[in-house]
Design a protein around this motif. Structure first.
Motif, short mmCIF file in Angstrom:
data_model
loop_
_atom_site.label_atom_id
_atom_site.label_comp_id
_atom_site.label_asym_id
_atom_site.label_seq_id
_atom_site.Cartn_x
_atom_site.Cartn_y
_atom_site.Cartn_z
N SER A 313 0.80 -1.23 0.00
CA SER A 313 0.00 0.00 0.00
C SER A 313 0.83 1.28 0.00
CB SER A 313 -0.95 0.00 1.20
OG SER A 313 -0.23 -0.18 2.40
N THR A 314 1.98 1.26 -0.60
CA THR A 314 2.88 2.42 -0.76
C THR A 314 3.46 2.87 0.58
OG1 THR A 314 1.47 4.38 -0.49
CG2 THR A 314 1.34 3.22 -2.60
N VAL A 315 4.40 3.77 0.51
CA VAL A 315 5.07 4.30 1.70
C VAL A 315 4.15 5.21 2.51
CG1 VAL A 315 5.98 6.31 0.48
CG2 VAL A 315 7.19 5.43 2.49
N PHE A 316 3.05 5.69 1.90
CA PHE A 316 2.23 6.72 2.56
C PHE A 316 1.02 6.16 3.31
CE2 PHE A 316 4.11 8.92 -1.18
CZ PHE A 316 4.88 9.83 -0.49
N SER A 317 0.63 4.93 3.06
CA SER A 317 -0.62 4.42 3.63
C SER A 317 -0.58 4.36 5.15
CB SER A 317 -0.92 3.03 3.05
OG SER A 317 -2.25 2.66 3.32
N GLY A 318 0.51 3.81 5.70
CA GLY A 318 0.62 3.73 7.15
C GLY A 318 0.63 5.10 7.81
#
Length: 400
Positions: A313-318
């Motif tokens: 889910s990409t680096v930004f999801s969390g």
């Protein structure tokens, strides 16, 4: 040199730009449409990356660098040591994963490897493969290339597609970074060879995925399984495109779908606890953060995802899960700052500089898939060139 065009910022733009472009093909029925807030964020991030890309290496890298000079004895010794450790892992797993799969014998790739040892051997082996490739480009000695390929081939033996792709990516960036001018490689012949190579690698990547999933349900090779994994549209299933390439499409685009789905379904709270969880789980290496989580009995929040088997889910999801758009822009700020920090780690006049820069580029290339900063399995690779440079400086100072 190539680093003036090939740098983490341009790689970030290319990676997410390609992901968004492929996303518009709408080959999966799982995917939600990208909403304007996310589109605007990428416009802002691309603009910021373009600005920083123009200044990242200006006046900070010498026009010349120290070439790697490993001796044959050193290369043989390190390679034998690494293969000794791999043999330990093979014994622990009950055999070599590639052959276990081909012979339809029990094997679970999720549990492969001796804890702690596996992190070291994967990261150091990847770093050393890249270093040998740089040494080969400088010396053009085929024996060095042989040992480079020997170390690279381990990714196939353990059926680790991620390791194989990140290693090949780093080698490619080393090749580009060692060129004084990209004009020499932007010829029709070399571009054609590159495109054919990429197509072959994509097909092999998909074939490895089909082989692994087929084996899990005790089938030989079922090419239709990927359609179920990614919920392929009827239009794609009826097309002439081989199913193996759908694996590539799913891997490139599903993280964006998960990011959008997570943004639409998460209601983050901007409080001190979530900020601490953001720093712990999204910034620190997971080898450290997992211990902190266990020590303080913290609860790690899970991201929403479009399907059970599509969890990237990409680096930004969390970051969004913990702190909403404030967390996303905080992560973006960190990503914009990291490339400028390399000048402080003592690598500017080091034989490991190019290897280090190439690995940073690879890290940014794969940010579309996961948070590579907190993923110890890759980020720890960056420690070795820094540590070796420091030890070399200490040894040189002691000789004076």
């Amino acid at each position: 040199m190539g680093y003036r065009l090939i740098n983490p910022y341009t790689i970030f733009i290319a990676s997410f730009g390609c992901g968004i472009l492929f996303y518009t093909l709408h080959w999966s029925s799982y995917y939600p449409p990208l909403q304007w807030p996310l589109i605007i964020f990428f416009i802002i991030s691309f603009g910021a990356c373009f600005f920083f890309a123009r200044n990242i290496y200006k006046n900070h890298i010498s026009s010349s660098y120290i070439s790697p000079t490993p001796t044959l004895h050193q290369i043989i010794g390190v390679t034998l040591f690494l293969y000794f450790l791999w043999i330990i892992e093979f014994i622990h797993a009950g055999g070599i994963p590639l052959f276990l799969i081909l012979l339809s014998k029990p094997f679970n790739y999720r549990t492969f490897g001796v804890p702690t040892l596996h992190v070291f051997i994967v990261t150091f082996s990847s770093f050393y493969t890249a270093y040998l490739f740089h040494a080969y480009l400088v010396s053009r000695k085929k024996i060095i290339l042989f040992f480079c390929i020997l170390n690279l081939s381990v990714a196939l033996l353990i059926m680790n597609r991620g390791m194989l792709l990140t290693n090949l990516s780093t080698l490619f960036f080393i090749y580009l970074l060692t060129k004084k001018s990209l004009e020499n490689i932007l010829t029709l012949k070399k571009i054609s060879i590159l495109m054919v190579t990429i197509v072959i690698l994509f097909f092999l990547f998909g074939a490895m995925g089909t082989m692994r999933v087929s084996r899990e349900i005790k089938r030989l090779y079922d090419r239709s399984l990927v359609y179920e994994v990614g919920n392929a549209t009827p239009a794609f299933q009826k097309s002439i495109i081989p199913s193996e390439f759908f694996w590539v499409y799913v891997y490139i685009t599903s993280p964006l779908a998960n990011l959008q789905y997570n943004i639409a379904n998460t209601q983050p709270e901007l409080n001190k606890e979530n900020f601490f969880l953001l720093l712990n789980n999204e910034v620190l290496p997971d080898a450290v953060s997992k211990r902190i989580t266990a020590q303080f009995n913290l609860t790690e929040k899970q991201n929403y995802q479009i399907a059970e088997n599509l969890n990237a889910s990409t680096v930004f999801s969390g970051s969004f899960t913990y702190w909403g758009w404030a967390g996303v822009f905080l992560m973006l700020s960190l990503l914009l700052a990291i490339p400028f920090l390399f000048r402080f780690v003592g690598l500017l006049e080091s034989q490991w500089l190019i290897t280090f820069l190439a690995m940073v580029n690879t890290l940014y290339l794969f940010l579309i898939f996961d948070n590579m900063i907190s993923f110890t399995g890759f980020s720890f690779q960056l420690v070795y060139p820094v540590l070796l440079s420091l030890l070399n400086k200490i040894a040189t100072a002691n000789q004076k």
